[in-house]
Design a protein around this motif. Structure first.
Motif, PDB file in Angstrom:
ATOM      1  N   VAL A 109       0.813  -1.216   0.000  1.00  0.00           N
ATOM      2  CA  VAL A 109       0.000   0.000   0.000  1.00  0.00           C
ATOM      3  C   VAL A 109       0.844   1.263   0.000  1.00  0.00           C
ATOM      4  CG1 VAL A 109      -1.979  -1.094   1.120  1.00  0.00           C
ATOM      5  CG2 VAL A 109      -0.184  -0.052   2.530  1.00  0.00           C
ATOM      6  N   ALA A 110       2.181   1.135   0.091  1.00  0.00           N
ATOM      7  CA  ALA A 110       3.023   2.323   0.150  1.00  0.00           C
ATOM      8  C   ALA A 110       4.417   1.984  -0.346  1.00  0.00           C
ATOM      9  CB  ALA A 110       3.096   2.865   1.579  1.00  0.00           C
ATOM     10  N   THR A 134       3.389   6.949   6.578  1.00  0.00           N
ATOM     11  CA  THR A 134       4.681   6.281   6.636  1.00  0.00           C
ATOM     12  C   THR A 134       5.789   7.322   6.752  1.00  0.00           C
ATOM     13  OG1 THR A 134       4.656   6.216   4.203  1.00  0.00           O
ATOM     14  CG2 THR A 134       4.008   4.212   5.361  1.00  0.00           C
ATOM     15  N   LYS A 142       4.668  10.169   4.032  1.00  0.00           N
ATOM     16  CA  LYS A 142       3.643  10.135   3.004  1.00  0.00           C
ATOM     17  C   LYS A 142       2.342   9.618   3.610  1.00  0.00           C
ATOM     18  CE  LYS A 142       6.893   9.271  -0.822  1.00  0.00           C
ATOM     19  NZ  LYS A 142       7.231   8.394  -1.975  1.00  0.00           N
ATOM     20  N   TYR A 143       1.251  10.213   3.148  1.00  0.00           N
ATOM     21  CA  TYR A 143      -0.082   9.789   3.551  1.00  0.00           C
ATOM     22  C   TYR A 143      -0.683   8.944   2.428  1.00  0.00           C
ATOM     23  CZ  TYR A 143       0.397  13.851   6.703  1.00  0.00           C
ATOM     24  OH  TYR A 143       0.829  14.770   7.626  1.00  0.00           O
ATOM     25  N   TRP A 144      -1.326   7.835   2.817  1.00  0.00           N
ATOM     26  CA  TRP A 144      -1.835   6.892   1.834  1.00  0.00           C
ATOM     27  C   TRP A 144      -3.315   6.608   2.061  1.00  0.00           C
ATOM     28  CZ3 TRP A 144       1.788   5.542  -1.804  1.00  0.00           C
ATOM     29  CH2 TRP A 144       3.126   5.781  -1.473  1.00  0.00           C
ATOM     30  N   ASP A 145      -4.105   6.879   1.049  1.00  0.00           N
ATOM     31  CA  ASP A 145      -5.487   6.425   0.999  1.00  0.00           C
ATOM     32  C   ASP A 145      -5.452   5.011   0.430  1.00  0.00           C
ATOM     33  OD1 ASP A 145      -8.133   5.814   0.208  1.00  0.00           O
ATOM     34  OD2 ASP A 145      -8.616   7.931  -0.032  1.00  0.00           O
ATOM     35  N   THR A 150      -1.219   5.915  -5.215  1.00  0.00           N
ATOM     36  CA  THR A 150      -0.282   7.027  -5.066  1.00  0.00           C
ATOM     37  C   THR A 150      -0.567   7.769  -3.768  1.00  0.00           C
ATOM     38  OG1 THR A 150      -1.769   8.446  -6.354  1.00  0.00           O
ATOM     39  CG2 THR A 150       0.003   7.320  -7.540  1.00  0.00           C
ATOM     40  N   PRO A 151       0.446   8.404  -3.178  1.00  0.00           N
ATOM     41  CA  PRO A 151       0.224   9.089  -1.898  1.00  0.00           C
ATOM     42  C   PRO A 151      -0.751  10.247  -2.039  1.00  0.00           C
ATOM     43  CG  PRO A 151       2.421   9.558  -2.764  1.00  0.00           C
ATOM     44  CD  PRO A 151       1.850   8.477  -3.613  1.00  0.00           C
ATOM     45  N   GLN A 154       2.415  14.506   0.807  1.00  0.00           N
ATOM     46  CA  GLN A 154       3.777  14.204   1.239  1.00  0.00           C
ATOM     47  C   GLN A 154       4.365  15.431   1.919  1.00  0.00           C
ATOM     48  OE1 GLN A 154       6.530  12.319  -1.635  1.00  0.00           O
ATOM     49  NE2 GLN A 154       8.006  13.958  -1.192  1.00  0.00           N
TER      50      GLN A 154
END
Length: 355
Positions: A109-110, A134, A142-145, A150-151, A154
């Motif tokens: 996921v990242a 992360t 980085k923030y992940w949906d 893609t993030p 960041q």
């Protein structure tokens, strides 16, 4: 500063009832995390796996799932509903296992350009699903949906991310230049404020308070700092020495040990600490008391975590890499221990006085 000490009979703990988890990881254990919904414990290891243990029916645990990585795993965490566990590490990826997905494999996921040191689930405003943040040695978070590859955003810092944690709307990032970056998750695309660490040397771990008003910071110098996020409360912040010992009583030489982990009790908001000295201790930050300290366990304690109700304290006895690769010899213990926590062990001292 020195912590106040409560009566001796209250502070000394024993290891007599601590139990060893079966089938531990095959290399150093870097992170432990209990599910917030069940007695499931996740363990991240340098053997490139995350293992999930069910401690519901067996006091020594039963392995129920695992996530494979392409390198040492440095961090793990659970979603708020306890259905998903996420891990990240040296292979520069984060992977999620959905325990409710009928045996489906873990999904990446990242991704980062460097090893990922820390990973956390969090809930952002105006989103309908849990997100993941992360922090990496590539100097970014980085923030992940989880619904997109893609993030979502960041943030870039001058130095590597060594630790991060989040609670409520507070996200704290500790970087290699001894700076602490605070993010208000109501505005998670920007740093809210940056402060220099009150500790003199390298930051090792940050752990947020239960109410999100601040965080605990541990470092390599045998010192912990409790820091409040707002300018109004910042004056209440303080630091204290711990995990130190005199080489000889009455002499001026003291061994100073690294603080490897700090965990918060999910009910009382008190804290634990552990270190390279092989001991763990419980603290009341409000009243500045040490609640309990425990004897040496026979090796460095590299990671800790309280269960969802706070009745079990898990700690990993394994090499913590404080002396480098050459000292990771086969004679180091490598195990996960489960300590039963009595109510009195982690209650604030004032509450105990009313009993």
């Amino acid at each position: 500063m020195a912590f106040l000490r409560s009566p001796q009979q209250l502070t000394i703990g024993t290891l007599d009832k601590d139990l060893q988890l079966t089938s531990p990881p095959e290399d150093s254990i870097s992170s432990l995390a209990w599910s917030p919904a069940a007695n499931y414990l996740a363990a991240a290891s340098w053997d490139s796996k995350i293992r999930v243990y069910d401690v519901t029916s067996s006091n020594t645990g039963v392995g129920v799932a695992a996530i494979d990585f392409g390198g040492p795993v440095l961090s793990c965490h659970w979603s708020g509903n306890g259905q998903m566990v996420v891990g990240a590490g040296a292979d520069r990826t984060a992977r999620i296992l959905d325990l409710g997905a009928n045996g489906a494999p873990a999904q990446q996921v990242a991704a980062h350009d460097g090893p990922i040191r820390s990973v956390r689930f969090f809930e952002a405003p105006n989103t309908n699903a849990p997100m993941v943040v992360t922090g990496s040695w590539d100097r970014t978070i980085k923030y992940w949906d989880l619904r997109t590859p893609t993030p979502a955003a960041q943030l870039t810092f001058p130095e590597r991310v060594y630790s991060l944690d989040t609670k409520k709307k507070l996200l704290v990032i500790a970087t290699a230049d001894r700076n602490l970056h605070l993010v208000d998750l109501n505005n998670w695309g920007a740093v809210w404020r940056t402060r220099e660490s009150p500790l003199k040397h390298q930051s090792r771990v940050v752990t947020c308070f239960l109410d999100g008003s601040g965080f605990a910071l541990g470092g390599i110098e045998g010192r912990i700092s409790f820091q409040y996020a707002s300018d109004q409360d910042h004056a209440k912040s303080y630091s204290f020495k711990c995990h130190r010992e005199e080489v000889e009583p009455g002499k001026s030489v003291t061994n100073v040990w690294t603080i490897n982990d700090v965990s918060v009790h999910p009910v009382h908001g008190t804290f634990s600490s552990c270190g390279s000295d092989g001991t763990y201790q419980f603290w009341d930050k409000e009243r500045k008391n040490r609640l309990k300290h425990y004897p040496k366990v026979g090796g460095s304690i590299s990671a800790t975590s309280f269960s969802r109700g706070g009745s079990i304290f898990a700690y990993a006895v394994s090499y913590d890499w404080s002396k480098g690769y050459a000292h990771n010899t086969p004679n180091h213990p490598n195990k996960i221990m489960l300590h039963p926590v009595l109510e009195v062990d982690c209650q604030p001292r004032q509450a105990i006085g009313r009993r």
